[in-house]
Design a protein around this motif. Structure first.
Motif, short mmCIF file in Angstrom:
data_model
loop_
_atom_site.label_atom_id
_atom_site.label_comp_id
_atom_site.label_asym_id
_atom_site.label_seq_id
_atom_site.Cartn_x
_atom_site.Cartn_y
_atom_site.Cartn_z
N ASP A 175 0.87 -1.17 0.00
CA ASP A 175 0.00 0.00 0.00
C ASP A 175 0.91 1.23 0.00
OD1 ASP A 175 -1.65 2.14 0.65
OD2 ASP A 175 -2.69 1.10 2.28
N SER A 176 0.73 2.10 -0.98
CA SER A 176 1.60 3.27 -1.11
C SER A 176 1.44 4.27 0.02
CB SER A 176 1.30 3.99 -2.44
OG SER A 176 1.39 3.10 -3.51
N LEU A 177 0.38 4.12 0.79
CA LEU A 177 0.12 5.06 1.88
C LEU A 177 0.61 4.55 3.23
CD1 LEU A 177 -3.38 6.31 0.72
CD2 LEU A 177 -1.22 7.58 0.67
N THR A 178 1.31 3.41 3.22
CA THR A 178 2.05 2.97 4.40
C THR A 178 3.51 3.37 4.21
OG1 THR A 178 2.39 0.79 3.39
CG2 THR A 178 0.48 1.04 4.84
N ASP A 179 4.33 3.17 5.22
CA ASP A 179 5.73 3.60 5.16
C ASP A 179 6.47 2.90 4.02
OD1 ASP A 179 5.34 5.25 7.33
OD2 ASP A 179 6.00 3.73 8.78
N ILE A 180 7.19 3.68 3.22
CA ILE A 180 7.96 3.15 2.09
C ILE A 180 9.45 3.22 2.45
CG2 ILE A 180 8.38 3.33 -0.40
CD1 ILE A 180 5.83 5.10 -0.54
N LEU A 181 10.17 2.14 2.23
CA LEU A 181 11.59 2.10 2.59
C LEU A 181 12.46 2.72 1.48
CD1 LEU A 181 11.82 -1.44 4.24
CD2 LEU A 181 11.78 0.79 5.38
N VAL A 182 12.21 4.00 1.24
CA VAL A 182 12.96 4.76 0.24
C VAL A 182 13.32 6.11 0.85
CG1 VAL A 182 12.83 5.91 -2.01
CG2 VAL A 182 11.81 3.66 -1.73
N TYR A 206 -2.69 11.01 8.47
CA TYR A 206 -2.44 12.07 7.50
C TYR A 206 -3.16 13.37 7.85
CZ TYR A 206 -0.19 8.70 4.42
OH TYR A 206 0.68 7.78 3.89
N ARG A 207 -2.50 14.48 7.53
CA ARG A 207 -3.13 15.79 7.72
C ARG A 207 -4.34 15.94 6.81
NH1 ARG A 207 0.59 20.08 8.47
NH2 ARG A 207 -1.15 21.45 7.89
N LEU A 208 -4.30 15.30 5.65
CA LEU A 208 -5.37 15.45 4.67
C LEU A 208 -6.47 14.40 4.82
CD1 LEU A 208 -3.39 16.50 1.46
CD2 LEU A 208 -4.90 17.90 2.88
N LEU A 226 4.73 14.26 -1.00
CA LEU A 226 5.51 15.37 -0.45
C LEU A 226 6.42 14.88 0.69
CD1 LEU A 226 2.84 18.18 -0.61
CD2 LEU A 226 5.17 18.39 -1.51
N ASN A 227 5.95 13.89 1.44
CA ASN A 227 6.77 13.31 2.52
C ASN A 227 8.03 12.66 1.97
OD1 ASN A 227 4.87 14.03 4.45
ND2 ASN A 227 3.86 12.03 4.44
N TYR A 228 7.94 12.13 0.74
CA TYR A 228 9.07 11.39 0.16
C TYR A 228 9.80 12.20 -0.91
CZ TYR A 228 7.97 7.25 2.80
OH TYR A 228 7.78 6.37 3.85
N THR A 229 9.60 13.52 -0.93
CA THR A 229 10.31 14.40 -1.85
C THR A 229 11.31 15.24 -1.07
OG1 THR A 229 8.30 14.55 -3.20
CG2 THR A 229 10.02 16.15 -3.65
N LYS A 230 12.51 15.38 -1.60
CA LYS A 230 13.51 16.24 -0.97
C LYS A 230 13.04 17.69 -0.98
CE LYS A 230 17.55 13.60 -2.62
NZ LYS A 230 18.73 13.67 -3.50
#
Length: 328
Positions: A175-182, A206-208, A226-230
């Protein structure tokens, strides 16, 4: 003299092998396509077949020499086969980013990465991998790529797709909305899944999340991306045109304003969609970071039909001018 493999012959042979496996094993076309794809790059078939079917499959693929084809020819042929399989599928989540859109988003990624010689990219809704591999095929930069997909069939198709095109893509079945190891990436691209997210317990992180009732998957995916973007990284989404008209739109708008700069909203040609309610746009954001300001003028446009080469060329010139003024 051995005749060089062409696009049409490749599809015919790929289809022949896939239909043989489908008929012999009572599988779906997409499941059978996965087996054909794995056979092509592994050289072995882990699916038991009758003797006659095995001979037919071996004969079909013996004429396929992938070295005769470019990565784009492989991608487009595989895409055609996936589309055929999706016509028989009943799963609503089995969909693929249209080729013209994938190519246009690849062009936008190239513009956004500018003079950078390497970057990391994540597709948190990778599906069968068509959008991500189109981007990889149209860049001459060093790219680390990652994809996330909860649907096992689509993830297997992405795996085969990437392997046939010789892309070292790291794929996650979750599920993409669980923690991703990246670790955070430079660019996120996604053809956002539309609808309500069923896991209300996870949505509560989530805030949203919706103030009442179920949350929108596409809203949560924007927050997760956004969480996974630098910091200062870019995000390119395919969004439904109605996204900013929904009951939770105000909440989404405030969140985006707090965390990112809006760079562009490019409305796709309405002729691409059977019904106006399904129409989509390309939405470009830049995550806030030190020294980064939003453009004085966002790029807002309605794209012409991709088959109208003259109008599209004029639009690309305008977009290039905007990039020169506000990005480069």
């Amino acid at each position: 003299m051995v005749q060089k493999l062409d696009f049409e012959t490749f599809f015919t042979k790929l289809d022949e092998s896939t239909e043989t496996i489908q008929s012999d094993c009572n599988l779906t076309y997409l499941e059978s396509l996965i087996h054909t794809g794995k056979l092509l790059f592994l050289g072995d078939l882990n699916q038991p077949l009758s003797e006659i079917a095995h001979k037919k499959v071996k004969k079909a693929i013996s004429d396929i020499h992938l070295d005769d084809l470019s990565k784009e020819e492989i991608r487009k042929t595989f895409q055609l086969a996936i589309l055929k399989g999706m016509k028989e599928a009943t799963q609503p989540n089995h969909a693929m980013t249209p080729d013209a859109v994938a190519m246009f988003m690849a062009y936008l990624v190239n513009k956004l990465t500018g003079k950078t010689d390497r970057f990391r990219i994540l597709d948190p809704a990778v599906g069968p991998g068509n959008l991500l591999t189109a981007i990889l095929n149209h860049s001459n930069k060093q790219i680390e790529s990652f994809g996330v997909e909860p649907d096992e069939t689509l993830l297997q198709l992405a795996y085969v797709n990437a392997n046939l095109q010789q892309h070292k893509t790291e794929l996650f079945h979750q599920d993409s909305l669980t923690d991703i190891l990246v670790d955070p990436v430079d660019i996120v691209v996604a053809d956002l899944p539309i609808g309500y997210y069923p896991n209300q317990e996870n949505a509560s992180r989530y805030r949203l999340k919706a103030e009442e009732g179920m949350s929108y998957t596409h809203h949560l995916m924007i927050e997760q991306s956004l969480n996974y973007t630098k910091e200062s990284g870019f995000l390119l989404f395919l969004i439904p045109n109605f996204m900013f008209e929904s009951t939770q739109a105000k909440q989404l708008h405030h969140y985006i304003k707090e965390h990112a700069h809006i760079y562009s909203l490019l409305q796709l040609p309405k002729s691409m969609f059977k019904e106006e309610k399904h129409a989509k746009s390309i939405f470009i954001l830049r995550k806030k970071g030190a020294g980064v300001k939003g453009p004085n003028q966002a790029l807002l446009a309605e794209l012409p039909s991709f088959s109208n080469k003259h109008a599209l060329s004029e639009m690309v010139t305008s977009i290039n001018n905007w990039f020169d003024a506000y990005i480069n």
